[in-house]
Design a protein around this motif. Structure first.
Motif, PDB file in Angstrom:
ATOM      1  N   ILE A   1       0.843  -1.200   0.000  1.00 37.20           N
ATOM      2  CA  ILE A   1       0.000   0.000   0.000  1.00 37.20           C
ATOM      3  C   ILE A   1       0.874   1.244   0.000  1.00 37.20           C
ATOM      4  O   ILE A   1       0.618   2.206  -0.740  1.00 37.20           O
ATOM      5  N   ASN A   2       1.913   1.222   0.818  1.00 37.63           N
ATOM      6  CA  ASN A   2       2.817   2.376   0.871  1.00 37.63           C
ATOM      7  C   ASN A   2       3.432   2.658  -0.493  1.00 37.63           C
ATOM      8  O   ASN A   2       3.453   3.804  -0.967  1.00 37.63           O
TER       9      ASN A   2
ATOM     10  N   GLY B   1       0.336   6.934  11.209  1.00 34.33           N
ATOM     11  CA  GLY B   1       1.711   7.322  11.481  1.00 34.33           C
ATOM     12  C   GLY B   1       2.694   6.653  10.539  1.00 34.33           C
ATOM     13  O   GLY B   1       3.621   7.290  10.022  1.00 34.33           O
ATOM     14  N   GLU B   2       2.491   5.347  10.293  1.00 33.42           N
ATOM     15  CA  GLU B   2       3.383   4.607   9.400  1.00 33.42           C
ATOM     16  C   GLU B   2       3.306   5.160   7.979  1.00 33.42           C
ATOM     17  O   GLU B   2       4.337   5.367   7.319  1.00 33.42           O
TER      18      GLU B   2
ATOM     19  N   GLY C   1       8.861  10.784   4.108  1.00 31.43           N
ATOM     20  CA  GLY C   1      10.260  10.423   3.926  1.00 31.43           C
ATOM     21  C   GLY C   1      10.677  10.357   2.473  1.00 31.43           C
ATOM     22  O   GLY C   1      11.873  10.438   2.151  1.00 31.43           O
ATOM     23  N   HIS C   2       9.705  10.216   1.579  1.00 31.47           N
ATOM     24  CA  HIS C   2       9.970  10.205   0.143  1.00 31.47           C
ATOM     25  C   HIS C   2       9.545  11.513  -0.519  1.00 31.47           C
ATOM     26  O   HIS C   2       9.405  11.593  -1.747  1.00 31.47           O
TER      27      HIS C   2
END
Length: 257
Positions: free
Chosen positions: A74-75, A103-104, A111-112
């Motif tokens: 999913i990320n 949060g994840e 971060g990307h």
């Protein structure tokens, strides 16, 4: 349709407990403007239908005990769609910040270099309390609310349940239907009276919601009557105030009549 690669962004949106009329205005607008919609298994058809024509719709699963897309998949999917310049809406049941892995997902995307916005939603405990006429806090009975989940690890209930001994704490337990017996035993062992009022609410907030009044000691038996839908368990003195949806509607009718 062309997209500016710098314009891609992700909105982590709470769809509430199911009915579209319990979504926030901001959540509805987010879905209506989505160019890619990633939605969980419990999202209603009406909520999905808010997405505009041409929107990419992808079901990601994420229902307890069922096969679903892995979180890392999913990320990466959100990142890939955002890098194409799309406005991506990740539509989650309830509120994204309550057991929604917000949060994840936020940390991964930020971060990307992908901008992230979180849109809150009505969580199941609040929907159940409103629907069946009981408060989550109440003067003299409940000074705090604990939101938690219940799961078995190596045959035992996982986690620290010391908060369960507090008689002034309302315990709102998500995804605990399949471990009701172990949950009841653990809370009683922690010091909570087996006579503590409790309710199990199936499909909280929806038109097919059902209320199962019980006590902590009879919780497992009450859960045996459910129909297999998602279940929220509320344990605490406030649960004694719960009324069936029919009773609540009847009282409202008398009040406006």
């Amino acid at each position: 349709m062309s997209h500016d690669a710098q314009a891609g962004r992700v909105l982590l949106v709470g769809a509430g407990p199911g009915p579209v009329d319990l979504m926030t205005v901001r959540a509805v607008r987010a879905v209506e403007s989505a160019q890619a919609l990633l939605y969980d298994a419990l999202i209603s058809d009406d909520a999905i239908a808010l997405a505009p024509p041409g929107c990419v719709r992808i079901q990601t699963g994420k229902r307890a005990g069922r096969l679903s897309m892995h979180q890392d998949e999913i990320n990466r999917l959100m990142l890939r769609l955002a890098r194409k310049g799309l406005r991506v809406v990740r539509l989650k049941g309830g509120d994204p910040s309550i057991f929604g892995r917000v949060g994840e997902e936020s940390a991964f995307l930020q971060g990307h270099g992908v901008p992230v916005e979180v849109v809150p939603g009505v969580t199941a405990a609040c929907a159940a309390a409103a629907q069946f006429g009981f408060p989550l806090t109440h003067r003299g009975e409940a000074r705090r609310v604990v939101f938690t989940t219940a799961r078995l690890e190596a045959g035992a209930l996982a986690g620290d349940w010391s908060a369960a001994s507090d008689p002034e704490a309302t315990m709102a337990i998500y995804m605990g239907g399949e471990v009701a017996g172990a949950l009841s035993e653990r809370m009683i062992a922690a010091g909570r009276s087996p006579d503590t009022p409790a309710v199990a609410v199936e499909q909280a907030g929806g038109v097919e919601a059902r209320l199962y009044p019980c006590t902590l000691g009879t919780l497992a038996a009450a859960l045996g009557e459910t129909r297999g839908g998602p279940v929220l368990i509320v344990i605490g003195e406030v649960a004694a105030q719960a009324r069936s949806a029919g009773d609540v509607l009847e009282e409202l009718s008398r009040a406006v009549g």
